[in-house]
Scaffold this motif. Sequence first.
Motif, short mmCIF file in Angstrom:
data_model
loop_
_atom_site.label_atom_id
_atom_site.label_comp_id
_atom_site.label_asym_id
_atom_site.label_seq_id
_atom_site.Cartn_x
_atom_site.Cartn_y
_atom_site.Cartn_z
N LEU A 153 0.83 -1.21 0.00
CA LEU A 153 0.00 0.00 0.00
C LEU A 153 0.87 1.26 0.00
O LEU A 153 0.62 2.20 -0.76
CB LEU A 153 -0.92 0.01 1.21
N LEU A 154 1.88 1.27 0.84
CA LEU A 154 2.77 2.43 0.89
C LEU A 154 3.48 2.62 -0.44
O LEU A 154 3.58 3.74 -0.95
CB LEU A 154 3.78 2.27 2.03
N GLY A 155 3.96 1.52 -1.02
CA GLY A 155 4.61 1.62 -2.32
C GLY A 155 3.68 2.13 -3.40
O GLY A 155 4.08 2.94 -4.24
N ALA A 156 2.44 1.67 -3.38
CA ALA A 156 1.47 2.11 -4.39
C ALA A 156 1.19 3.60 -4.28
O ALA A 156 1.06 4.30 -5.30
CB ALA A 156 0.18 1.31 -4.26
N LEU A 157 1.08 4.12 -3.06
CA LEU A 157 0.82 5.54 -2.88
C LEU A 157 2.03 6.38 -3.29
O LEU A 157 1.86 7.48 -3.84
CB LEU A 157 0.45 5.82 -1.42
N ARG A 158 3.22 5.89 -3.05
CA ARG A 158 4.41 6.63 -3.46
C ARG A 158 4.56 6.64 -4.98
O ARG A 158 5.00 7.63 -5.56
CB ARG A 158 5.65 6.03 -2.80
N ARG A 159 4.20 5.57 -5.61
CA ARG A 159 4.32 5.50 -7.07
C ARG A 159 3.20 6.25 -7.77
O ARG A 159 3.43 7.00 -8.72
CB ARG A 159 4.29 4.03 -7.52
N GLY A 160 1.97 5.98 -7.35
CA GLY A 160 0.83 6.48 -8.10
C GLY A 160 0.18 7.73 -7.57
O GLY A 160 -0.71 8.30 -8.21
N GLY A 161 0.62 8.20 -6.39
CA GLY A 161 0.01 9.39 -5.82
C GLY A 161 -1.23 9.06 -5.02
O GLY A 161 -1.58 7.89 -4.82
N PRO A 162 -1.95 10.07 -4.52
CA PRO A 162 -3.11 9.86 -3.65
C PRO A 162 -4.16 8.94 -4.28
O PRO A 162 -4.37 8.96 -5.50
CB PRO A 162 -3.66 11.28 -3.46
N ALA A 163 -4.79 8.14 -3.41
CA ALA A 163 -5.80 7.20 -3.88
C ALA A 163 -6.72 6.83 -2.73
O ALA A 163 -6.36 6.96 -1.56
CB ALA A 163 -5.13 5.94 -4.45
N THR A 164 -7.89 6.37 -3.06
CA THR A 164 -8.84 5.90 -2.05
C THR A 164 -8.57 4.43 -1.75
O THR A 164 -7.88 3.73 -2.51
CB THR A 164 -10.28 6.04 -2.54
N ALA A 165 -9.14 3.97 -0.64
CA ALA A 165 -9.00 2.56 -0.28
C ALA A 165 -9.60 1.67 -1.36
O ALA A 165 -9.08 0.59 -1.66
CB ALA A 165 -9.67 2.30 1.07
N THR A 166 -10.70 2.11 -1.97
CA THR A 166 -11.34 1.32 -3.02
C THR A 166 -10.43 1.16 -4.23
O THR A 166 -10.27 0.07 -4.78
CB THR A 166 -12.66 1.99 -3.46
N THR A 167 -9.81 2.27 -4.65
CA THR A 167 -8.88 2.22 -5.79
C THR A 167 -7.69 1.32 -5.48
O THR A 167 -7.28 0.51 -6.32
CB THR A 167 -8.39 3.63 -6.14
N LEU A 168 -7.15 1.46 -4.29
CA LEU A 168 -5.99 0.65 -3.90
C LEU A 168 -6.36 -0.83 -3.80
O LEU A 168 -5.58 -1.71 -4.19
CB LEU A 168 -5.43 1.15 -2.58
N ALA A 169 -7.53 -1.11 -3.27
CA ALA A 169 -7.97 -2.50 -3.14
C ALA A 169 -8.08 -3.16 -4.51
O ALA A 169 -7.67 -4.32 -4.70
CB ALA A 169 -9.31 -2.56 -2.42
N THR A 170 -8.61 -2.43 -5.49
CA THR A 170 -8.71 -2.96 -6.84
C THR A 170 -7.33 -3.21 -7.43
O THR A 170 -7.09 -4.27 -8.03
CB THR A 170 -9.49 -1.98 -7.74
N ALA A 171 -6.43 -2.27 -7.25
CA ALA A 171 -5.09 -2.39 -7.81
C ALA A 171 -4.31 -3.54 -7.20
O ALA A 171 -3.50 -4.19 -7.87
CB ALA A 171 -4.32 -1.08 -7.62
N LEU A 172 -4.55 -3.80 -5.91
CA LEU A 172 -3.78 -4.82 -5.20
C LEU A 172 -4.56 -6.12 -4.98
O LEU A 172 -4.13 -7.00 -4.24
CB LEU A 172 -3.30 -4.26 -3.85
#
Length: 211
Positions: A26-45
């Motif tokens: 999760l931390l890596g995804a936010l650093r790479r892709g910028g701000p995101a919601t939990a829903t967006t992150l859940a889909t990506a991961l």
Amino acid sequence: MTAPQDDFRLTPEAVKVLAHPLRSRLLGALRRGGPATATTLATALSTNTGATSYHLRKLESVGLVADTGDGAGKQRLWRAATSSHSWAPSELSTDEDAATALSWLQRDYLRLFSTEFGHWLDVAEAWPSEWQDAAGQGDTWLDLNAEQLTALRADVDLLFERYREAGGGPGSRRVTLWQAAFPLEADDVPGTDDADTSTADADTTSGTDRP
């Protein structure tokens, strides 16, 4: 050791929170892709929103992520609180759980490197030749004491920072550079009987000719 200005120094509590497969991603995804919601992150991961929200709050509790305050309704928009984090094993070694967590975290980063570099090798032939030539790997052997190794890593960080501040040029892509510096004769621990023998004959040639 120098680091980006907003580098986060891992505390015992922070490393214990971060040493979790989903939280680290999760931390890596936010650093790479910028701000995101939990829903967006859940889909990506490929996980569920409830678990993602829980783990984001755990990361928030130690200062690794933050709520931007720009979410819509009940949707919180999360961001990485800093662009990087670092640690000193000596600062974590007195807490047994933190030391164990750091060991797991470092090995997780090793697995991540293997996955990401392996993927690059799988697709590299599709890239233009100048990119294939520019990317790559290598190693070098040096005779250094602990102070010199610390200074060398600080110099490397300064070099990275210079390019970070310059920004990308025409045709730029985001590039990842991994660092690993460790004693080649790892079993020769200073202060032990086996380590008292001279290392004057140690091979310090570039690793490209390694047997």
